[in-house]
Enzyme design. Structure first.
Site, short mmCIF file in Angstrom:
data_model
loop_
_atom_site.label_atom_id
_atom_site.label_comp_id
_atom_site.label_asym_id
_atom_site.label_seq_id
_atom_site.Cartn_x
_atom_site.Cartn_y
_atom_site.Cartn_z
N MET A 112 3.17 -6.70 12.93
CA MET A 112 3.02 -5.37 12.34
C MET A 112 2.45 -4.69 13.73
O MET A 112 1.44 -4.00 13.99
CB MET A 112 1.99 -5.00 11.29
CG MET A 112 2.42 -5.51 10.06
SD MET A 112 1.30 -5.76 9.04
CE MET A 112 0.85 -7.53 9.30
N HIS A 147 -0.34 -17.56 6.59
CA HIS A 147 0.24 -16.28 7.02
C HIS A 147 -0.47 -15.60 7.85
O HIS A 147 -1.90 -15.06 7.63
CB HIS A 147 0.35 -15.39 5.66
CG HIS A 147 1.03 -14.07 5.67
ND1 HIS A 147 2.53 -13.95 5.93
CD2 HIS A 147 0.78 -12.78 6.04
CE1 HIS A 147 2.96 -12.73 5.90
NE2 HIS A 147 1.80 -11.94 6.28
N MET A 177 -1.68 -7.22 13.80
CA MET A 177 -1.95 -5.60 13.86
C MET A 177 -2.37 -4.98 15.14
O MET A 177 -3.19 -5.68 15.71
CB MET A 177 -2.60 -5.20 12.58
CG MET A 177 -2.31 -5.56 11.24
SD MET A 177 -3.15 -5.03 10.06
CE MET A 177 -2.81 -6.03 8.65
N HIS A 236 3.36 -12.41 10.95
CA HIS A 236 4.09 -11.21 10.39
C HIS A 236 3.43 -10.19 11.33
O HIS A 236 2.18 -9.75 11.64
CB HIS A 236 3.37 -10.94 9.13
CG HIS A 236 3.87 -9.58 8.80
ND1 HIS A 236 3.11 -8.98 7.39
CD2 HIS A 236 4.87 -8.73 8.98
CE1 HIS A 236 3.43 -8.01 7.24
NE2 HIS A 236 4.52 -7.59 8.15
N MET A 260 7.61 -5.88 1.77
CA MET A 260 6.16 -5.35 1.61
C MET A 260 6.07 -4.53 0.45
O MET A 260 6.74 -3.80 0.01
CB MET A 260 6.04 -4.35 2.93
CG MET A 260 5.75 -4.87 4.16
SD MET A 260 4.79 -6.24 4.39
CE MET A 260 2.96 -5.38 3.80
N ASP A 287 -1.43 -12.08 10.04
CA ASP A 287 -1.09 -10.68 10.02
C ASP A 287 -1.51 -10.07 11.36
O ASP A 287 -2.67 -9.78 11.61
CB ASP A 287 -1.94 -9.89 9.05
CG ASP A 287 -1.03 -9.94 7.62
OD1 ASP A 287 0.05 -9.96 7.59
OD2 ASP A 287 -1.76 -10.52 6.51
N SER A 333 -2.83 -15.50 3.13
CA SER A 333 -3.12 -14.61 4.55
C SER A 333 -4.30 -14.77 4.94
O SER A 333 -5.36 -14.08 4.15
CB SER A 333 -2.72 -13.03 4.21
OG SER A 333 -3.32 -12.26 5.21
N ASP A 390 4.87 -9.50 -0.04
CA ASP A 390 3.68 -9.46 0.79
C ASP A 390 2.83 -8.18 0.23
O ASP A 390 3.22 -7.01 0.53
CB ASP A 390 3.79 -9.46 2.19
CG ASP A 390 2.57 -9.38 3.04
OD1 ASP A 390 1.45 -9.65 2.50
OD2 ASP A 390 2.69 -9.46 4.34
C1 DX5 Z 1 -0.90 -6.15 4.67
C2 DX5 Z 1 -0.50 -7.61 5.10
C3 DX5 Z 1 -0.72 -8.59 3.96
C4 DX5 Z 1 -2.25 -8.61 3.44
C5 DX5 Z 1 -1.95 -8.90 1.96
O1 DX5 Z 1 -0.51 -5.24 5.87
O2 DX5 Z 1 0.77 -7.78 5.60
O3 DX5 Z 1 -0.30 -9.76 4.44
O4 DX5 Z 1 -2.99 -9.70 3.91
O5 DX5 Z 1 -3.44 -8.76 1.54
P1 DX5 Z 1 -3.53 -8.69 -0.23
O6 DX5 Z 1 -2.60 -10.08 -0.80
O7 DX5 Z 1 -5.09 -8.54 -0.22
O8 DX5 Z 1 -2.54 -7.46 -0.79
ZN ZN Z 2 1.46 -9.63 6.06
#
Ligand code: DX5
Ligand code: ZN
Length: 212
Positions: free
Chosen positions: A65, A30, A34, A63, A133, A32, A6, A171
């Site tokens: 969010m 990946h 947000m 992903h 998650m 993320d 990620s 994740d």
């Molecule tokens: C959290 C994300 C993850 C995040 C994981 O909301 O969806 O993908 O990057 O990070 P680590 O591996 O550091 O927990």
């Molecule tokens: Zn993620």
């Protein structure tokens, strides 16, 4: 075992150089996404995804969010191999999944730590994967929530019993201490952010998650 680093923990001033470090060994990249509403953090959007698509051969795993993911999926399908939407973020999950699949993109559904896997019973035949998650979404570097393992096991047993082929992705909080338990529970794709990009050698960190 597949690994999806990620870029949430990569260098935001130079994603390209960090992506190159894992390109030979990773299976997905990946992303993320947000929005500051569904989760209390902001990252980046489709502009970054489109730009990354041009500089990497890795398939992109987006992903989302975000609230109202239906407003964004068409854009993300343009450059993603996998688009993951949260069960908790939309009223019309079935319609959303169909829209993603019509674009020849794999549709995954993510479950927050409090959401039981039973919620997916009526849609599991329609989806390509489930993202469990193992932290509350929003930030990298959090601690793995052990109950995620029970959810992975339950899903793995369910798919074996019914002969289904959906993938299971996990994740959050994946590192050298947690990954083996996740694999044993039945996971197919490990997402790892800080473990990969905060390490001295990101490629070696990815390789280490494939060794069991
Ligand atoms: C959290 C994300 C993850 C995040 C994981 O909301 O969806 O993908 O990057 O990070 P680590 O591996 O550091 O927990
Ligand atoms: Zn993620």
């Amino acid at each position: 075992m597949m690994v999806a680093p990620s870029i949430l923990s990569a260098n935001f001033a130079n994603f390209e150089s960090d992506v190159k470090k894992v390109e030979e060994v990773a299976d997905y990249l990946h992303l993320d996404i947000m929005d500051g509403h569904f989760v209390p953090n902001l990252t980046f959007g489709m502009g970054v995804g489109r730009a990354l698509k041009k500089v990497t051969s890795l398939p992109l795993d987006s992903h989302l969010m975000v609230e109202r993911p239906e407003d964004f999926v068409d854009d993300f399908c343009e450059f993603s191999d996998v688009v993951t939407v949260h069960y908790e973020a939309t009223y019309h999950l079935h319609r959303l999944i169909q829209r993603i699949k019509e674009k020849d993109t794999k549709a995954f559904v993510a479950l927050n730590p409090h959401t039981p896997v039973e919620c997916l019973k009526e849609i599991i035949m329609d989806i390509d994967g489930v993202l469990i998650m193992s932290v509350n979404p929003g930030f990298g570097g959090q601690k793995f929530i052990p109950n995620a393992l029970n959810k992975i096991r339950e899903l793995d047993e369910y798919r074996k019993k019914r002969g289904l082929t959906f993938q299971i992705e996990v994740d959050g909080g994946i590192n050298s201490e947690t990954y083996v338990a996740a694999i044993k529970a039945g996971v197919d794709i490990l997402v790892a952010g800080s473990y990969v990009f905060k390490s001295e050698n990101p490629a070696e960190a990815v390789r280490s998650l494939k060794r069991i």
